[in-house]
Scaffold this active site. Sequence first.
Site, mmCIF file in Angstrom:
data_model
loop_
_atom_site.group_PDB
_atom_site.id
_atom_site.type_symbol
_atom_site.label_atom_id
_atom_site.label_comp_id
_atom_site.label_asym_id
_atom_site.label_seq_id
_atom_site.Cartn_x
_atom_site.Cartn_y
_atom_site.Cartn_z
ATOM 1 C CE1 TYR A 297 -4.436 1.284 0.646
ATOM 2 C CE2 TYR A 297 -3.106 3.078 1.521
ATOM 3 C CZ TYR A 297 -4.323 2.598 1.060
ATOM 4 O OH TYR A 297 -5.405 3.426 1.015
ATOM 5 C CE1 TYR A 341 -5.673 6.113 -1.350
ATOM 6 C CE2 TYR A 341 -7.489 7.604 -1.808
ATOM 7 C CZ TYR A 341 -6.746 6.881 -0.913
ATOM 8 O OH TYR A 341 -7.058 6.909 0.423
#
Length: 388
Positions: A297, A341
């Site tokens: 991430y 994103y």
Amino acid sequence: MSARRADSLGGRAAVVGIGATAFSKDSGRSELALAAEAVRAALADAGLTPADVDGMVTFTMDTSPEITVAQATGIGELSFFSRVHYGGGAACATVQQAALAVASGLAEVVVCYRAFNERSGRRFGAGVQRREPSAEGVALGWALPFGLLTPASWVAMAARRYLHAYGLEPEVFGHVAVTARRHAATNPAAHFHGRPITLADHAASRWIAEPLRLLDCCQETDGGQALIVTSVERARTLRHPPAVIAAAAQGAGRAQEQMTSFYRDDLTGLPEMGLVARQVWRTSGLGPGDIDVGVVYDHFTPFVLTQLEEFGFCPPGEGAAFVASGALPLNTHGGQLGEAYLHGMNGVAEAVRQLRGTAVNQVAGARHALVTAGTGVPTSGLILRADG
């Protein structure tokens, strides 16, 4: 999964379908429309129909309720539906909850989805705005009045301490950004397709919240992503080779807050991700040397380094050198810095493509993929493996 012993979930469910919308800065569509498109695409990818679905999992932040998405996509009765909190920390946990439902017999086919207009609508990067009073928000009261108003400023606190502790300069974060953009440059689905960067570009980008520069911060994206989870046995009868869920875990550390855990004894690590790491290694029986591709991430570059350190790929303070070495193929879709994103859900999809052998930046012979969810918050992680 207990933090103290291996669980029995590993190997009992698999991801069998992935689907996404186009990733954009202005979708011009409702978040419900994005969710429905992603779900339909994932079902088509799996070779399943809406009638096969009896479970749904999403994020607490998602504005498209399960029953509304079900209606929009032709899904009928639901015997299982669930939501996971803490923003991007929920990404891998949606798959975990789907696997739990499948393994326990609560559902047979579960859809995990996330859809938002994060660029043209609510922009999470803008920080806290018009927040209703809550116990959860109390911690922010110790930071906001002093100017720590946005996620970048919250992460900057930990990043500055990390650099100080290990005698490093902000330029080390550039290795993460350059790696992500190199992969995004060859990914037609990525926002930064065809636009790699150099370490010099990173160092020249403007400050956002020192020591974070513009190129240390992920994008803001409109789009949707969906995943389909079912039993390994059923998965073997479907269209694509299954991505078996070898291990799945959640983690919340001591003195945990959302992005502002500044009162711990040490700010240079991510204890919640360390907890996830211990669990997935124990349950899968694997270790860092067994991982062929990492989908880590990357909402902000510093936390990629600390995640790699928490998982044991390298010693503390050596994450940047590890990334620069190329020892682990990392965020081969471009990550959230380069592709889109989507609160980490597109990262799970990339791990599935790698195990299928269909990724744009394919790692030859990839059999084990590590996926992590949002950092600085209670979080989650997965190890997916190829079947057989």
